[in-house]
Write a protein that holds these residues in place. Structure first.
Motif, short mmCIF file in Angstrom:
data_model
loop_
_atom_site.label_atom_id
_atom_site.label_comp_id
_atom_site.label_asym_id
_atom_site.label_seq_id
_atom_site.Cartn_x
_atom_site.Cartn_y
_atom_site.Cartn_z
N SER A 1 11.56 -83.57 -115.14
CA SER A 1 12.09 -84.11 -114.16
C SER A 1 13.54 -83.51 -113.86
O SER A 1 14.30 -83.56 -112.86
CB SER A 1 12.52 -85.50 -114.51
OG SER A 1 13.18 -85.57 -115.87
N VAL B 1 5.89 -84.22 -110.23
CA VAL B 1 6.29 -85.62 -110.80
C VAL B 1 5.98 -86.65 -110.09
O VAL B 1 5.56 -87.74 -110.32
CB VAL B 1 7.82 -85.28 -111.17
CG1 VAL B 1 8.13 -86.60 -111.88
CG2 VAL B 1 7.80 -84.24 -112.68
N ASP B 2 6.60 -86.62 -108.57
CA ASP B 2 6.26 -87.75 -107.80
C ASP B 2 5.12 -88.30 -107.49
O ASP B 2 4.88 -89.34 -107.48
CB ASP B 2 7.06 -87.31 -106.35
CG ASP B 2 8.36 -87.30 -106.37
OD1 ASP B 2 9.10 -87.49 -107.47
OD2 ASP B 2 9.10 -86.68 -105.25
N ASP B 3 4.14 -87.22 -107.77
CA ASP B 3 2.70 -87.76 -107.53
C ASP B 3 2.08 -88.09 -108.85
O ASP B 3 0.96 -88.19 -108.83
CB ASP B 3 1.85 -86.33 -106.91
CG ASP B 3 2.28 -85.92 -105.39
OD1 ASP B 3 2.72 -87.02 -104.87
OD2 ASP B 3 1.69 -85.00 -105.09
N LYS C 1 8.92 -81.12 -108.60
CA LYS C 1 9.37 -82.48 -108.02
C LYS C 1 8.07 -83.32 -107.30
O LYS C 1 7.84 -84.29 -107.66
CB LYS C 1 10.52 -82.50 -106.95
CG LYS C 1 10.79 -83.76 -106.33
CD LYS C 1 12.08 -83.59 -105.53
CE LYS C 1 12.53 -85.08 -104.92
NZ LYS C 1 11.79 -86.03 -104.83
N ARG C 2 7.36 -82.41 -106.47
CA ARG C 2 6.06 -83.13 -105.78
C ARG C 2 5.26 -83.39 -106.70
O ARG C 2 4.52 -84.29 -106.67
CB ARG C 2 5.68 -81.79 -104.91
CG ARG C 2 4.55 -82.38 -104.13
CD ARG C 2 3.99 -81.22 -103.11
NE ARG C 2 3.75 -80.06 -103.55
CZ ARG C 2 4.75 -78.93 -103.32
NH1 ARG C 2 5.79 -78.91 -102.56
NH2 ARG C 2 4.32 -77.64 -103.74
N ARG D 1 10.94 -77.40 -106.38
CA ARG D 1 10.18 -77.96 -105.14
C ARG D 1 8.72 -78.69 -105.84
O ARG D 1 8.26 -79.75 -105.62
CB ARG D 1 10.19 -77.58 -104.05
CG ARG D 1 11.42 -77.72 -103.38
CD ARG D 1 11.49 -76.96 -101.84
NE ARG D 1 11.05 -75.81 -101.76
CZ ARG D 1 11.99 -74.57 -101.79
NH1 ARG D 1 13.21 -74.78 -102.10
NH2 ARG D 1 11.21 -73.40 -101.99
#
Length: 79
Positions: free
Chosen positions: A22, A39-41, A36-37, A33
């Protein structure tokens, strides 16, 4: 997993699985990027380790390396 098999078939010497984090600001724009993608998934350390195991079970013989920060390994004890 299929990419791991294809990479090996194409002559790859090893596969690096990077664990998203994070706090990724020091890594540069592309890695930031991507992390982030991931972790977001919902990607996390346990899922990355499981993915490496699945690659091996699917027949990947080259090395599978997990790349992460040490504090992420320490967090596994808490999970």
């Amino acid at each position: 997993m299929d990419l791991g098999v294809a990479f090996e078939g194409g002559g790859g010497d090893g596969i690096e699985l990077g664990v998203g984090y994070s706090d990724r600001l020091g890594e540069g724009g592309v890695i930031e990027r991507g992390c982030k993608r991931a972790v977001d998934d919902g990607m996390n350390m346990v899922k990355v380790i499981e993915l490496g195991g699945k690659m091996k079970k699917k027949g990947v013989k080259i090395g599978v390396i997990v790349s992460t920060y040490y504090n992420r390994v320490l967090e596994l004890e808490r999970e």
